[in-house]
Enzyme design. Sequence first.
Site, mmCIF file in Angstrom:
data_model
loop_
_atom_site.group_PDB
_atom_site.id
_atom_site.type_symbol
_atom_site.label_atom_id
_atom_site.label_comp_id
_atom_site.label_asym_id
_atom_site.label_seq_id
_atom_site.Cartn_x
_atom_site.Cartn_y
_atom_site.Cartn_z
ATOM 1 N N ASP A 98 0.849 -1.200 0.000
ATOM 2 C CA ASP A 98 0.000 0.000 0.000
ATOM 3 C C ASP A 98 0.881 1.245 0.000
ATOM 4 O O ASP A 98 2.012 1.196 0.490
ATOM 5 C CB ASP A 98 -0.829 0.094 1.293
ATOM 6 C CG ASP A 98 -1.684 -1.123 1.515
ATOM 7 O OD1 ASP A 98 -2.090 -1.743 0.519
ATOM 8 O OD2 ASP A 98 -1.932 -1.432 2.691
HETATM 9 N N1 URA Z 1 -0.836 -5.938 4.046
HETATM 10 C C1 URA Z 1 -1.318 -4.683 4.095
HETATM 11 O O1 URA Z 1 -2.304 -4.410 4.776
HETATM 12 N N2 URA Z 1 -0.693 -3.753 3.374
HETATM 13 C C2 URA Z 1 0.403 -3.997 2.638
HETATM 14 O O2 URA Z 1 0.932 -3.081 2.025
HETATM 15 C C3 URA Z 1 0.891 -5.294 2.607
HETATM 16 C C4 URA Z 1 0.251 -6.259 3.316
#
Ligand code: URA
Length: 251
Positions: free
Chosen positions: A116
Amino acid sequence: MTEHEGPVSQEPAEEVRLQKVLARVGFGSRRKCDDLIAAGRVTVNGEVAVLGRRVDPESALVAVDGAPIGVRPGLVYYLLNKPAGVVTTADDPQGRPIVVDLVPDEPRVFPVGRLDADTEGLLLLTNDGELAHRLTHPSYGVEKEYVAEVDGEPSRAALRSLREGVELDDGMTAEARASLMDPSVVKLTIHEGRNRQVRRMCEAVGHPVVRLVRTRVGPIADRSLAPGSFRELTVEELRSLEQAVADKPGR
Ligand code: URA
């Protein structure tokens, strides 16, 4: 010639300048690579190479100081420590900062899986489509380790739920490893890759994530890589990654 004699000539292999092959796998600028060649430190198929030499990157055995430069010349593998606020994509129409801006432009690489925008930590980028596919395909179950700073202090019961599986809106999560590093810091190792999975898992047990960092992808970890920096994987790391996704059932 009759039909049975086969083609008159074969397609010539695509040859590339040796300095370009070396530059692509991280030996520095093309000028620096020329210096290596001029110093007699580079061999092609066991013979010392001369300046201007061209090679077929798919088949030539290139070595620097006697060490092979990589399993397949032309393919590159970067490990990036992604900072928060950078988007995991090769192209963002909205013009936000993107991960490929943090690594060399040439050859073009793409991120393996996704973090993310708010998530920090280790992200692989490569132009090796086959390895990238295996690393992200659920049937290979490559482990990803995260350190999540959360709201509140998760109880033993909350950790047990994270380990055994929590109900999300796209189904139960698979078994995971979860432990506390500090009262509000959870180390969570998962082998699925659902969208925002760690954030949703922590939220589901009552502890929304405040900060999320990925600290390991399969066998690859690096505590000393600064946020925003990248490096090439070593030959040993690449081998260990390839081993992690070798011959898994149910592809
Ligand atoms: N899980 C998440 O919530 N975000 C990420 O970026 C990777 C794994």
